[in-house]
Write a protein that holds these residues in place. Structure first.
Motif, PDB file in Angstrom:
ATOM      1  N   ASN A  31       0.934  -1.256   0.116  1.00 24.53           N
ATOM      2  CA  ASN A  31      -0.060  -0.007   0.067  1.00 24.53           C
ATOM      3  C   ASN A  31       0.856   1.317  -0.064  1.00 24.53           C
ATOM      4  N   GLU A  32       1.943   1.413   0.852  1.00 24.69           N
ATOM      5  CA  GLU A  32       2.799   2.681   1.040  1.00 24.69           C
ATOM      6  C   GLU A  32       3.717   2.667  -0.153  1.00 24.69           C
ATOM      7  N   ASN A  33       4.167   1.515  -0.738  1.00 26.68           N
ATOM      8  CA  ASN A  33       4.899   1.423  -1.840  1.00 26.68           C
ATOM      9  C   ASN A  33       4.196   2.106  -2.988  1.00 26.68           C
ATOM     10  N   LEU A  34       3.003   1.679  -3.019  1.00 17.36           N
ATOM     11  CA  LEU A  34       2.039   2.275  -4.381  1.00 17.36           C
ATOM     12  C   LEU A  34       1.875   3.714  -4.019  1.00 17.36           C
ATOM     13  N   ALA A  35       2.084   4.304  -2.909  1.00 23.60           N
ATOM     14  CA  ALA A  35       1.975   5.880  -2.736  1.00 23.60           C
ATOM     15  C   ALA A  35       3.016   6.401  -3.149  1.00 23.60           C
ATOM     16  N   VAL A  36       4.052   5.854  -3.081  1.00 25.97           N
ATOM     17  CA  VAL A  36       5.580   6.439  -3.294  1.00 25.97           C
ATOM     18  C   VAL A  36       5.663   6.337  -4.779  1.00 25.97           C
ATOM     19  N   ILE A  37       5.483   5.435  -5.494  1.00 29.53           N
ATOM     20  CA  ILE A  37       5.587   5.012  -6.942  1.00 29.53           C
ATOM     21  C   ILE A  37       4.774   6.164  -7.570  1.00 29.53           C
ATOM     22  N   LEU A  38       3.469   6.577  -7.104  1.00 35.49           N
ATOM     23  CA  LEU A  38       2.586   7.457  -7.622  1.00 35.49           C
ATOM     24  C   LEU A  38       3.295   8.894  -7.542  1.00 35.49           C
ATOM     25  N   MET A  39       3.639   9.081  -6.304  1.00 31.80           N
ATOM     26  CA  MET A  39       4.230  10.516  -6.001  1.00 31.80           C
ATOM     27  C   MET A  39       5.764  10.597  -6.913  1.00 31.80           C
ATOM     28  N   ALA A  40       6.508   9.597  -7.114  1.00 26.12           N
ATOM     29  CA  ALA A  40       7.706   9.646  -7.974  1.00 26.12           C
ATOM     30  C   ALA A  40       7.290   9.896  -9.410  1.00 26.12           C
ATOM     31  N   LYS A  41       6.064   9.290  -9.786  1.00 26.68           N
ATOM     32  CA  LYS A  41       5.717   9.677 -11.254  1.00 26.68           C
ATOM     33  C   LYS A  41       5.379  11.139 -11.272  1.00 26.68           C
ATOM     34  N   LYS A  42       4.614  11.602 -10.281  1.00 26.45           N
ATOM     35  CA  LYS A  42       4.394  13.184 -10.231  1.00 26.45           C
ATOM     36  C   LYS A  42       5.743  14.054 -10.486  1.00 26.45           C
ATOM     37  N   TYR A  43       6.545  13.813  -9.498  1.00 26.18           N
ATOM     38  CA  TYR A  43       7.945  14.623  -9.797  1.00 26.18           C
ATOM     39  C   TYR A  43       8.927  14.085 -10.725  1.00 26.18           C
ATOM     40  N   ASN A  44       8.501  13.069 -11.507  1.00 28.49           N
ATOM     41  CA  ASN A  44       9.203  12.608 -12.625  1.00 28.49           C
ATOM     42  C   ASN A  44      10.608  12.013 -12.393  1.00 28.49           C
ATOM     43  N   VAL A  45      10.605  11.154 -11.017  1.00 33.60           N
ATOM     44  CA  VAL A  45      11.766  10.616 -10.736  1.00 33.60           C
ATOM     45  C   VAL A  45      11.786   9.071 -10.976  1.00 33.60           C
ATOM     46  N   PRO A  46      12.733   8.594 -11.514  1.00 35.81           N
ATOM     47  CA  PRO A  46      12.326   6.843 -11.672  1.00 35.81           C
ATOM     48  C   PRO A  46      12.683   6.131 -10.516  1.00 35.81           C
ATOM     49  N   VAL A  47      11.893   5.177 -10.245  1.00 35.44           N
ATOM     50  CA  VAL A  47      11.584   4.212  -9.295  1.00 35.44           C
ATOM     51  C   VAL A  47      12.470   3.184  -9.464  1.00 35.44           C
ATOM     52  N   CYS A  48      13.743   3.026  -8.634  1.00 37.72           N
ATOM     53  CA  CYS A  48      14.514   1.899  -8.808  1.00 37.72           C
ATOM     54  C   CYS A  48      14.610   0.855  -7.568  1.00 37.72           C
ATOM     55  N   PRO A  49      13.616   0.170  -7.360  1.00 38.28           N
ATOM     56  CA  PRO A  49      13.663  -0.573  -6.092  1.00 38.28           C
ATOM     57  C   PRO A  49      15.030  -1.119  -5.527  1.00 38.28           C
ATOM     58  N   HIS A  50      14.983  -1.396  -4.164  1.00 37.97           N
ATOM     59  CA  HIS A  50      16.032  -1.680  -3.448  1.00 37.97           C
ATOM     60  C   HIS A  50      15.756  -3.327  -3.308  1.00 37.97           C
ATOM     61  N   GLY A  51      16.743  -4.221  -3.575  1.00 32.12           N
ATOM     62  CA  GLY A  51      16.653  -5.777  -3.374  1.00 32.12           C
ATOM     63  C   GLY A  51      17.938  -6.235  -2.611  1.00 32.12           C
ATOM     64  N   GLY A  52      17.788  -7.417  -2.854  1.00 32.80           N
ATOM     65  CA  GLY A  52      18.876  -8.246  -2.167  1.00 32.80           C
ATOM     66  C   GLY A  52      18.456  -8.796  -0.813  1.00 32.80           C
TER      67      GLY A  52
END
Length: 446
Positions: A334-355
Motif C-alpha cells: 500500500n505505502e509503496n504504491l503511494a511512493v510510486i505515484l508520487m515519484a511519477k508526479k515528480y518525474n523521478v525514476p523508481v529503482c527498487p532496493h533488492g538483495g
C-alpha cells in the motif's frame, strides 16, 4: 472471498549465516546475517498468505514479537472487509492508539506492518489466481487508489491526482504489459561488489556477470578511499568504459565528506551514489545532490527511508534523483504504491532496493506494476538484483540477460520451501544448531 476469514497465524524467526562468507558486507554493515521474520496467515479456506520483512540478524526476534502483537488485529477479520477499503484498514493497523507511539509509521513497528500487509496481498493475489503485479495492473484506478492511505500527502499528491495518473496510463496498458513480459524488467547486479570480497573474487564475478548479459553493476564503497579507488579500478577494467557503474556508501559519510569522496571517484563515470549519509538527512542529501549532479552523478536513496512522508520531502526538495523503494521497510504494498505515484508526479525514476532475503522476489512485482501502469518507461528503470538466497523460495525470481523475467506464479512469490524454514529457523534449525555446537556462533539473547 465474501465470507473468508483470517483464522490464525504463525511467525518464524528465519536467519541465514551470510556473515561467514561476507555476503552482504558493506562499509556500515560488515558482518550481516540476512534474516526474515516469516509470517503465515491462515484462513478458513484452503489458502494461506505469506509475508516477510527483513533484518540483518539479531533484531529479527524483536520484529517477530512486534508481528505477534500487531497481527492480532487481523485475526477474525473477513478478507472482503479488509480489501474493500484497504487504505482505511492500513491506517487502522498503523494507528492503534497506544502502539502508534512506538513509531509512528517507522522502525520496528513498521517492519512488522510490512510483513502483515505483504502477507495480506499475497493472500489476495492467490484468491484471484494471479501474480501480485497482475492483480495490481488489472485493478480499476478507483480500486487501486482505495488501497492507499493519503494522510500527510496532500501537499505532494492528492487522491484525485493519483487517480488522474492511473487513468492517464490506461491507454496502451495492454501493449506495455506485452512489452514488459517480452523484454523483462531492467536490472543491475550488486553481487559483484560486496566490500569484503578479494580482488580475485571481484574480477571473477565481473567476468561471470558480463558473460551472463549484465550491463549495469553496483559496488560498495565508503570504508577507505584508496581501497575504493583500487577496487573501482578493477571493476572498470573488467566491465569496460561504457557499462553503467553505481556505488553505494550505506550511510557511512558526513555531508561534506560525501561530496569530497565522490569527487575523487567521479573519474570512474559513476551514475549514482547511494545512501551517502544518514537516511533521515533530507537536507544533507539535497546538498550532496546539488554538488554532484553537475558531475553527472545522481543521488539514490530509499532502502532505509522510513515512510511515504519522508519520501515526499526527498522528492519535493530534489534531494534524490533515483527513488529506491523497499518492499519491507515501508508499510507493505500500500505505502509503496503511494511512493510510486508520487515519484511519477515528480518525474523521478523508481529503482527498487533488492538483495537480502526475498526482497528481489518482492520488488519484481512492484517494478513490473510501475512499468505497466504508472511510468511506462523501461529506459529509466534499474531494479536491484543480488544473487543470494533465492533458492530457498518455491517460486524464486529469475533473471536473464540483465532483466527480471516477469513472474507468472500466483501470489507475491513469498512461499519458502519447508526444508529451508526448518533448517534456518533460529536457533533451533539444524544449520544454527551445528554452528552453535561447533563454536562458530553463540546463540544471542536478544
Amino acid at each position: 472471498m465474501a465470507t473468508t476469514k483470517v483464522t490464525g497465524y504463525n511467525v518464524k524467526d528465519i536467519r541465514f549465516p551470510t556473515s561467514l562468507e561476507k555476503d552482504g558486507s558493506d562499509a556500515m554493515n560488515t558482518a550481516p546475517d540476512y534474516s526474515a521474520p516469516y509470517l503465515t496467515l491462515k484462513t478458513d479456506s484452503h489458502l494461506e498468505g505469506h509475508g516477510i520483512t527483513f533484518t540483518l540478524g539479531k533484531g529479527n526476534k524483536i520484529v517477530c514479537h512486534a508481528i505477534d502483537v500487531l497481527v492480532k488485529m487481523v485475526i477474525g477479520k473477513k478478507l472482503s472487509d479488509i480489501y474493500s477499503n484497504f487504505g482505511s484498514f492500513w491506517r487502522t493497523l498503523t494507528s492503534e492508539d497506544q502502539m502508534r507511539w512506538l513509531g509512528p509509521e517507522k522502525g520496528v513497528m513498521h517492519l512488522a506492518v510490512a510483513a502483515i500487509i505483504n502477507a495480506l496481498w499475497d493472500l489476495w493475489a492467490k484468491m484471484e489466481g494471479k501474480p501480485l503485479w497482475k492483480l495490481l495492473v488489472d485493478m480499476e484506478p478507483e480500486q487501486l487508489v482505495s488501497t492507499i492511505d493519503f494522510r500527510y500527502m496532500a501537499d505532494a499528491l492528492t487522491k484525485d491526482e493519483a487517480l488522474a495518473i492511473l487513468k492517464s496510463m490506461q491507454a496502451g496498458k495492454k501493449e506495455r504489459e506485452s512489452e514488459v513480459i517480452s523484454k523483462g524488467v531492467p536490472a543491475y547486479t550488486t553481487t559483484v561488489g560486496w566490500l569484503g570480497y578479494s580482488d580475485e573474487k571481484l574480477r571473477r564475478l565481473c567476468k561471470e556477470a558480463l558473460a551472463g548479459g549484465w550491463t549495469k553493476f553496483k559496488a560498495k564503497v565508503g570504508a577507505d578511499l584508496k581501497d575504493d579507488i583500487r577496487r573501482l579500478t578493477i571493476i572498470r577494467e573488467e566491465i569496460g568504459p561504457d557499462n553503467i557503474l553505481l556505488v553505494d556508501a550505506n550511510q557511512r559519510w558526513e555531508v561534506q565528506e560525501s561530496i569530497d569522496w565522490m569527487k575523487e571517484l567521479a573519474k570512474f563515470k559513476i551514475t549514482w551514489i547511494e545512501e551517502p549519509t544518514s537516511p533521515d538527512d533530507i537536507l544533507g542529501h539535497g546538498e550532496i545532490a546539488k554538488a554532484l549532479n553537475p558531475l553527472g552523478i545522481g543521488v539514490a536513496t530509499g532502502e532505509a527511508c522510513q515512510n511515504r512522508v519522508m519520501f515526499k520531502q526527498f522528492l519535493k526538495s530534489h534531494a534524490l534523483q533515483y527513488c529506491q523503494i523497499d518492499s519491507c521497510r515501508l508499510g507493505g504494498v500500500n505505502e509503496n504504491l503511494a511512493v510510486i505515484l508520487m515519484a511519477k508526479k515528480y518525474n523521478v525514476p523508481v529503482c527498487p532496493h533488492g538483495g537480502g532475503v526475498g526482497l528481489c522476489e518482492l520488488i519484481q512485482h512492484l517494478a513490473t506494476f510501475d512499468l505497466i501502469a504508472v511510468s511506462g518507461n523501461l529506459e529509466s528503470r534499474m531494479v536491484e538484483f543480488a544473487d543470494h538466497l533465492s533458492e530457498h523460495f518455491i517460486n524464486p525470481c529469475v533473471v536473464k540477460n540483465g532483466h527480471y523475467v516477469v513472474p507468472q506464479a500466483i501470489g507475491y512469490s513469498m512461499d519458502m520451501k519447508e526444508s529451508s524454514l526448518q533448517d534456518h529457523e533460529y536457533p533451533t534449525g539444524k544449520v544454527w544448531q551445528k554452528l552453535i555446537a561447533d563454536g562458530i556462533c553463540i546463540a544471542d539473547d536478544v
